[in-house]
Design an enzyme around this catalytic site. Structure first.
Site, PDB file in Angstrom:
ATOM      1  N   SER A 196       0.840  -1.201   0.000  1.00 15.18           N
ATOM      2  CA  SER A 196       0.000   0.000   0.000  1.00 15.18           C
ATOM      3  C   SER A 196       0.881   1.260   0.000  1.00 15.18           C
ATOM      4  CB  SER A 196      -0.942  -0.045   1.199  1.00 15.18           C
ATOM      5  OG  SER A 196      -1.994   0.868   1.022  1.00 15.18           O
ATOM      6  N   ASP A 204      -8.440  -4.595  -6.767  1.00 16.44           N
ATOM      7  CA  ASP A 204      -7.915  -3.712  -5.709  1.00 16.44           C
ATOM      8  C   ASP A 204      -8.009  -2.239  -6.115  1.00 16.44           C
ATOM      9  OD1 ASP A 204      -6.556  -2.382  -3.770  1.00 16.44           O
ATOM     10  OD2 ASP A 204      -4.634  -3.457  -4.023  1.00 16.44           O
ATOM     11  N   HIS A 231      -7.642  -5.548  -1.301  1.00 18.08           N
ATOM     12  CA  HIS A 231      -6.417  -4.851  -0.898  1.00 18.08           C
ATOM     13  C   HIS A 231      -5.833  -5.455   0.381  1.00 18.08           C
ATOM     14  CE1 HIS A 231      -3.488  -1.686  -0.973  1.00 18.08           C
ATOM     15  NE2 HIS A 231      -3.836  -1.226   0.209  1.00 18.08           N
TER      16      HIS A 231
END
Lengths: 596, 569
Positions: free
Chosen positions: A124, A184, A311
Site C-alpha cells: 500500500s 484492488d 487490498h
C-alpha cells in the site's frame, strides 16, 4: 517443470513470500519507519516500509499533489530532452525524504548490501517508499554489489510518464515488480483527483478512523468515481496509442483534467483464481488497470466491496498463486486474440480471467504495436541513417583537414563561403541536420525506444557530429548576423535541439553537470565576446567571461574535445585574442598554445 | 513492406468525452435554461453562465415547435453574406434557412454577446439543443472568424440533437476541431432537413443534398457511444436514423442518455461481431457501428457498404501519416539545401560585374535554367506554408509561423528578385500592383510584425557585415525597374507634362528610398556593380539631370558623385 516465475524475474517464490509478510507487518508499524530482516535460509536482506492512511500522506495538494522530483537525490529521473524532470507524488516524496533524513536507512542498507542482495518492499502506501528507496540506491551504485530489487503489493502510482521513461532508459525497469489484485482499488486511486471518495476509501482502511472496516454508504459510489477517473486516463492514452485521427481530441484535452501518474516496472496481476499475469509494457498495464476492473451492473455491489477487501488479501493470495505457478506472460501484445475464444488458448484464458473485453484487447494490441513501431524506427536509424551520417561526417572531416592545411581553419573558411568546398560543406551540413532533426522529432514524439539516448554508439556518433559540425552552424549563424535578430546563439530556442540533446546525452552518460560539455559552442562564445569587447570601456564581467573562455580552451585542447584549428594564426579566435586589450587577457598558457 | 496496422479509436474518444465533466456541464446549463419559466417565449434564446471561475458556458435553446412542425422551405439551403468567410475553392456557402432565420433574428443580441466574450479567459463552452445548437454553431463560426477571443480563452462548441446547418467545406480547417455534435440514435432532428433516407443511395451523398456535416459527431445508443468525423459516413447514418424514427416524434432526453452512457463507460461491453475480424481497424470500425445500433444487417438494409467505409478510413489514415511525414524536419532541410544552392548561384555571377539579379534577367548561363527549377520548388513549398497559416486561427498560426519565419524571410529576399527579374525581363510594368504574389506580401507583413527597428549600435555591426547580406527589401529591384521606366519616359519626346511631373515625383521618392536603404546598410553592395540595373538607372538619371541642367540636389546624388558607393560594404 519449466521455467518458474522466480527464474524469469530473478526473485524466488520464497523471497517474494517473505517480502509480502514483512511488507504487511511493517506497514502497520507506528514506531519504526522501516524494518530490515534477513529471512532464514535466504541470501537476501529484506527492507520493508511503514505506511499511512492519513489523506495528507497520499495527496497533500489537490487535485493530484504532484511535484518535481529533486534532481539532487534522483539525478537520472528526468528526460534528456526538453521535457524536464520527472513528476512524483509530493506526499510520498516528502515522507521518503523524512525517512532518509531522520533514520539510519542509508547506513544500515550500505552495511548489509556488501553481503546480501537487498530487496526493498512495501505494501500500500509503504510501497512508494520502497520504490523511492530502490531508486535512491540505484542512483549511487557501489562497486561489487548487486543492484537492489523492489517488490510491491497493492502500490498506488508514484510518478508520471517521464518518471517511467527515465527508469526504462536507465534499464532499471526490471528491478521493480508490482503485484496487483484484479479489483484492488488502491493501485487505481491516484488516477483520479483527491476527493471525498478517496477519503472514504482511506478511512475504511484506517484503524484509527470511526468508519474503519465499516461498509461504505452507497458502496458503488466511490468505486464508480475511481473507475470513471481511471477511464479518463486510460481512454485518453488509448486514443493516442491508436493514433486517433479526430482533431477534436486536442481541443478536448484542455477541458479535461487528467492525472499525471502512470505505471512503470513489471506488473503481475493476480486474477483471483490463482493465475498470475505478467505485463511489462507500461501502456498495456494502464489499460489493464482500467479494463480488468470493469463491472457489469448486476455485480456492482459485490465488485465495489471486493475492491476494498482484495487490498487486504495479498499475503495469502500470493502464497497460493506462487504455489500453483500458473503464470502467463503477455509479451507479444500486438498478436493478442481480440475475440474471447481466440488463440493461443492459454493467453486467451488469461485475458478472460482478467475480464478483458474485445475493446480492451484492441487497446493492448495498440500498445504492442507502438513498441514495435519504436523499434522499427530504431532499426531504420541503425541500419540506414547511421551509415549515411558516417559518410557525410567523413566528408566533413576531409573538408576540415583541407581547410587547416590552407592555414585558415574550416570555421573561418566556411564563414567566408568563397570556395566550392565551402558550398559543398554547407550542403553536407544540411543533409546531416536532416537526419538528426528527424531523430530529435522522433524522440520528442516518443517514437523511439526509451533507452535510445543511452546507446553508446549513438552518443559517440552524436558527439563526433556535434564537435565537427556545430562550429559550421555557428559560422552560418554569425555569417547571416542572426545574433542581431535572435540574440546569443547558445540559448534555448536558438541553438538547435539536435546539439542540445546530444550534449545532454553525453553529460548524462558521463555524469557531468549540465553545460560542462559545451566545447562545440566555443566559436559562439568567441563571436559573442568579440562583439562585446569591440567597445572601448572595461568591464569586469567581460573579463571574467574571457577568463572562463581561456580556461575552457586549455582544458578542451588538452582533452582533444576541441580541434587545434582554432589556434591557427589567421583564425577569428587568434586574431581577436591577439588584438584584445592586455587587461582582459590573463592566461599566459594561451599564448603558449598559440605560439606552439 | 510490411503493412502497419491502423486502429480506430472512436469508442475510446467517445468514452473519454462522456466520462469527463465537460459534456455534463454543457447539458446542465441547457436544461436549466429550458426550465426557466421567466423568459418570454421566443423561438431561440441564450444565457451566459459561469459555473466556475475558469469556465464560461453560453447556452442556446429553441422552442420545440421549430422542429416539430417545420414550415415549408425551412430545409432550404440559402446563401448568406454573413457567412461568406466559410467559402473555399471547393464549396460555395449555403446555410439552412431555419437556422439562419433564427440566427439573424438574434443578430443584435449576439453582437453584444460577442463583445462580452472578448473579456473572458479559460474554458468557453458554447452549447445548444436542437435548432438552438444550430444557432450556437453559427455563432461559434462567427466568433472564430472575428478572431476576437483572448489567447488564453479556449472555446468549444457542443450541440445536442441539432439539425445540420448547411454545406461548406471545413474538413481541412483547424476549426473543425472546435465542434462536437451529440446525436442519439433515437433522435430524428439532426437529419430532419435531409431528403428521405429512402431515396436511392449514391456514392457521394453530400453532393446530391448539399448538406455537409462538419466537426466531430458523438453518436449514442443505449449500448454506448462512439465518435465519427467522416462527413459522408455521418450523413449516411443521420439519414438512416431520421428515416427510421420519423413519425413517432418524441422528445429525446439527452440528460438521461448521458447518465446512462456515463455508467456504461465503466461497464464491461457485450460480445460483438466485430471481434471476429483479424485486422484491428476493421474490427474497431465494425464494433463502433454496432455500439451505436448499426449492426451488419442494418447497414446492409440501408445500403451502407461496410467495406467502402473501412477502406475510406484506411485511406484517410494513410494520407494523414504521409502528410505528417512530409511536413517533418527532413523536408524543411531539403528546402534549406535548395536555398544553399541558390545562394551559391547568387555568389557566382559577380565576375560578370553584375549581381545575380541582372544575371538572371538576361539568362546568360546554363545554371540559370536550373535555378528556375528549384526556385519553383521553393515557391510551391512556401506558398503552401503560408496557406497553412491562413487556414489556422490567428494565434495558432502565429506560433506555427515563428518557427520558420526566418527561413521564409531568407527565401523571400533571395527568390523574389528572381521573379521580379523575369517579370521586367518580359516587359512587365508595375510589379507591385500587377504581379506580386500574396504569399510574399504575407511573409513580409509577418516579418515586419516580428522585428523591431534596429538600434544605433546595431547599425555599426550591420555596416561590418553588409558585404555579405541579401538586400533586405525583396522588392528593391522592382523599385529600380520602375525608376528606370520613369527616366526613360522623361527622356522620351512624347512625354506629357502630367506624366513628366509624376515621373519626376517618383524619381525623387525613389532617391529618398534608396538613400534610406543605404544609410541603414539594408542593400547588398552588389547593386553598385558596373553592369547592374541600378547603375543603369544611375547612368540614365545622371544624364537626365545634367542635360536639362536641373538644379536638383539630393543626398543620393552627392553619395554617388562622391564615389561613396565604392566605399560601401
Amino acid at each position: 517443470m519449466g521455467e518458474t516465475l522466480g527464474d524469469r524475474i530473478g526473485l524466488s517464490g520464497e523471497v517474494i513470500n517473505a517480502a509480502a509478510s514483512l511488507a504487511m507487518e511493517a506497514h502497520d508499524s507506528t514506531r519504526e519507519p522501516f524494518r530490515l530482516d534477513k529471512p532464514r535460509g535466504l541470501s537476501v536482506a529484506v527492507v520493508a516500509f511503514a505506511g499511512s492512511w492519513l489523506p495528507g500522506d497520499w495527496c497533500a495538494e489537490p487535485p493530484f499533489g504532484e511535484t518535481n522530483i529533486d534532481a539532487g537525490t534522483f539525478p537520472s529521473l528526468k528526460s534528456l530532452g526538453d521535457d524536464g524532470v520527472a513528476l512524483v507524488n509530493g506526499s510520498f516524496l516528502r515522507r521518503f525524504n523524512a525517512i532518509l533524513g531522520q533514520s539510519s536507512l542509508a547506513e544500515k542498507v550500505k552495511k548489509i548490501a556488501g553481503k546480501n542482495q537487498v530487496v526493498f518492499t512495501g505494501y500500500s502506501s509503504g510501497a512508494p517508499m520502497a520504490i523511492l528507496a530502490t531508486l535512491y540506491f540505484l542512483e549511487k551504485p557501489e562497486p561489487n554489489q548487486s543492484p537492489p530489487r523492489c517488490v510491491t503489493f497493492g502500490s498506488p502510482l508514484v510518478g508520471d510518464r517521464i518518471f517511467g521513461h527515465a527508469v526504462r532508459r536507465e534499464k532499471w525497469s526490471d528491478h521493480f515488480i508490482h503485484f496487483v489484485m484484479r479489483y484492488d482499488v488502491i493501485p487505481r486511486i491516484m488516477l483520479g483527483p483527491s476527493s471525498t471518495e478517496h477519503k472514504q476509501i482511506l478511512d475504511f482502511f484506517n484503524p484509527r478512523s470511526e468508519s474503519f472496516r465499516q461498509p461504505i454508504d452507497s458502496s458503488s459510489g466511490f468505486y464508480s468515481s475511481v473507475m470513471r477517473n481511471a477511464s479518463l486516463v486510460a481512454n485518453y492514452d488509448a486514443c493516442n496509442l491508436m493514433g486517433c485521427r479526430i482533431p477534436a481530441l486536442e481541443t478536448l484535452r484542455t477541458f479535461i483534467e487528467l492525472s499525471p501518474y502512470r505505471p512503470f516496472g513489471t506488473y503481475i496481476f493476480c486474477t483471483g483464481n490463482g493465475k498470475l499475469v505478467v505485463v511489462r509494457n507500461p501502456n498495456a498495464v494502464l489499460q489493464i488497470l482500467f479494463y480488468c476492473a470493469q463491472w457489469t451492473q448486476e455485480e456492482a455491489a459485490e465488485v465495489a466491496k471486493g475492491s476494498l477487501y482484495e487490498h487486504l488479501a495479498y499475503k495469502d493470495e500470493i502464497k497460493e498463486s506462487l504455489g500453483m505457478q500458473n503464470v502467463v506472460y503477455l509479451d507479444r501484445l500486438e498478436e493478442l486474440p481480440v475475440s474471447s475464444d481466440g488463440s493461443p488458448a492459454t493467453v486467451n484464458a488469461a485475458l478472460n480471467d482478467l475480464g478483458l473485453s474485445p475493446q480492451a484487447r484492441l487497446c493492448l494490441q495498440a500498445a504492442g504495436e507502438l513498441e514495435k513501431r519504436k523499434s522499427r524506427n530504431q532499426d531504420k536509424i541503425i541500419n540506414d541513417y547511421k551509415q549515411k551520417i558516417e559518410g557525410e561526417l567523413r566528408k566533413m572531416t576531409k573538408y576540415k583537414e583541407k581547410a587547416e592545411t590552407s592555414g585558415l581553419g574550416y570555421y573561418d573558411s566556411f564563414k567566408l563561403q568563397e570556395k566550392e568546398d565551402d558550398f559543398l560543406a554547407n550542403v553536407s551540413r544540411l543533409v546531416l541536420a536532416g537526419f538528426w532533426d528527424e531523430m530529435m522529432e522522433m524522440l520528442k514524439g516518443h517514437e523511439l525506444p526509451d533507452d535510445f539516448e543511452k546507446r553508446l554508439d549513438f552518443i559517440e556518433l552524436g558527439t563526433a557530429y556535434r564537435r565537427t559540425v556545430e562550429p559550421l552552424d555557428i559560422a552560418n549563424f554569425y555569417r547571416h548576423a542572426k545574433d542581431e535578430e535572435t540574440g546569443f546563439y547558445v540559448k534555448k530556442g536558438t541553438r538547435p535541439k539536435r546539439y542540445r540533446y546530444i550534449q545532454n546525452w553525453l553529460e548524462h552518460a558521463e555524469k557531468k553537470p549540465s553545460g560542462s560539455r559545451s566545447e562545440s559552442c566555443f566559436w559562439a562564445e568567441v563571436e559573442d565576446l568579440r562583439i562585446k569587447t569591440r567597445s572601448n570601456g572595461f568591464s569586469p564581467e567581460i573579463k571574467q567571461k574571457v577568463q572562463q573562455l581561456e580556461k575552457n580552451l586549455i582544458k578542451w585542447i588538452g582533452d582533444e574535445s576541441l580541434g587545434k584549428d582554432v589556434l591557427l594564426e589567421n583564425s577569428t579566435f587568434v586574431k581577436w585574442w591577439k588584438g584584445l586589450r592586455p587587461e582582459y587577457r590573463s592566461e599566459p598558457d594561451v599564448s603558449k598554445l598559440i605560439g606552439g | 513492406m510490411n503493412q502497419v496496422p491502423w486502429f480506430s479509436s472512436g469508442r475510446e474518444l467517445g468514452n473519454l468525452i462522456v466520462a469527463s465533466n465537460i459534456i455534463n456541464c454543457a447539458w446542465t446549463k441547457i436544461h436549466e435554461l429550458q426550465r426557466d419559466q421567466t423568459a418570454l417565449p421566443c423561438p431561440v434564446r441564450h444565457e451566459v453562465y459561469k459555473p466556475s471561475p475558469k469556465c464560461t458556458v453560453v447556452a442556446f435553446v429553441s422552442l420545440p415547435d421549430c422542429t416539430q412542425y417545420p414550415l415549408p422551405g425551412q430545409g432550404d439551403l440559402v446563401p448568406s453574406p454573413l457567412f461568406d468567410f466559410l467559402r473555399t475553392e471547393e464549396y460555395p456557402v449555403s446555410i439552412n434557412r431555419a437556422a439562419l432565420t433564427l440566427f439573424t433574428s438574434r443578430h443584435d443580441h449576439l453582437s453584444g454577446l460577442k463583445t462580452q466574450l472578448t473579456e473572458i479567459e479559460g474554458q468557453l463552452i458554447i452549447t445548444g439543443h436542437s435548432l438552438g445548437g444550430s444557432v450556437a454553431s453559427l455563432f461559434t463560426l462567427c466568433l472564430l472568424d472575428a478572431n476576437i477571443l483572448k489567447p488564453k480563452c479556449r472555446p468549444i462548441c457542443i450541440t445536442f440533437g441539432s439539425p445540420l446547418i448547411g454545406g461548406f467545406g471545413l474538413q481541412h480547417s483547424i476549426w473543425n476541431s472546435f465542434f462536437l455534435h451529440v446525436v442519439s440514435n433515437q433522435d430524428p432532428v439532426p437529419g430532419l432537413f435531409l431528403p428521405s433516407g429512402r431515396s436511392p443511395p449514391t456514392s457521394s451523398h453530400s453532393q446530391t443534398t448539399g448538406y455537409k456535416p462538419f466537426g466531430t459527431y458523438l453518436l449514442c445508443s443505449e449500448l454506448g457511444c462512439a465518435c465519427f468525423d467522416n462527413p459522408d459516413l455521418i450523413l449516411g447514418l443521420l439519414k438512416v436514423i431520421s428515416s427510421e424514427v420519423a413519425g413517432g416524434f418524441k422528445d429525446v432526453d439527452y440528460g438521461e442518455i448521458l447518465r446512462n452512457l456515463k455508467e456504461r463507460a465503466i461497464c464491461k461491453g457485450l460480445p460483438q461481431v466485430g471481434e471476429r475480424f483479424a485486422d484491428p481497424l476493421s474490427a474497431g470500425i465494425i464494433m463502433e457501428l454496432e455500439t451505436i445500433g448499426f449492426n451488419q444487417t442494418k447497414l446492409l438494409q440501408h445500403n451502407i457498404d461496410i467495406n467502402t467505409v473501412i477502406s475510406t478510413m484506411e485511406e484517410e489514415a494513410r494520407n494523414l501519416t504521409q502528410k505528417n511525414k512530409d511536413s517533418g524536419a527532413k523536408k524543411l532541410n531539403k528546402i534549406k539545401i535548395d536555398m544553399a544552392r541558390l545562394e551559391w548561384y547568387k555568389k557566382n555571377p559577380k565576375v560578370l560585374n553584375m549581381g545575380y539579379y541582372d544575371c538572371f534577367k538576361i539568362k546568360g548561363s546554363k545554371t540559370d535554367l536550373k535555378v528556375e527549377g528549384f526556385s519553383e520548388f521553393l515557391t510551391d513549398y512556401w506558398k503552401d506554408m503560408v496557406a497553412q497559416v491562413q487556414r489556422k486561427p490567428q494565434k495558432e498560426g502565429a506560433t506555427f509561423r515563428t518557427r520558420w519565419l526566418y527561413a521564409g524571410t531568407v527565401y523571400r529576399r533571395m527568390v523574389e528578385p528572381l521573379e521580379i527579374a523575369a517579370f521586367y525581363g518580359e516587359g512587365g510594368k508595375d510589379y507591385m500592383k500587377n504581379k506580386r504574389s500574396a504569399h510574399y506580401k504575407l511573409l513580409q507583413q509577418w516579418y515586419e510584425e516580428d522585428v523591431k527597428p534596429p538600434s544605433r549600435d546595431k547599425l555599426d555591426s550591420k555596416k561590418q557585415k553588409v558585404s555579405s547580406i541579401l538586400t533586405e527589401d525583396s522588392c528593391f529591384w522592382a523599385h529600380v525597374e520602375e525608376a528606370i521606366l520613369s527616366c526613360e519616359l522623361l527622356k522620351s519626346e512624347n512625354c506629357t507634362l502630367e506624366q513628366g511631373k509624376s515621373s519626376w515625383d517618383n524619381l525623387v521618392k525613389f532617391e529618398e528610398y534608396v538613400m534610406e536603404q543605404i544609410n541603414n546598410y539594408a542593400v547588398s553592395p552588389e547593386i553598385f556593380l558596373g553592369e547592374s540595373s541600378f547603375m543603369k538607372w544611375w547612368g540614365l538619371y545622371e544624364g537626365y539631370i545634367d542635360t536639362c541642367s536641373n538644379s536638383h540636389r539630393s543626398p543620393l546624388i552627392s553619395f554617388m558623385k562622391n564615389g561613396s558607393d565604392r566605399l560601401y560594404g
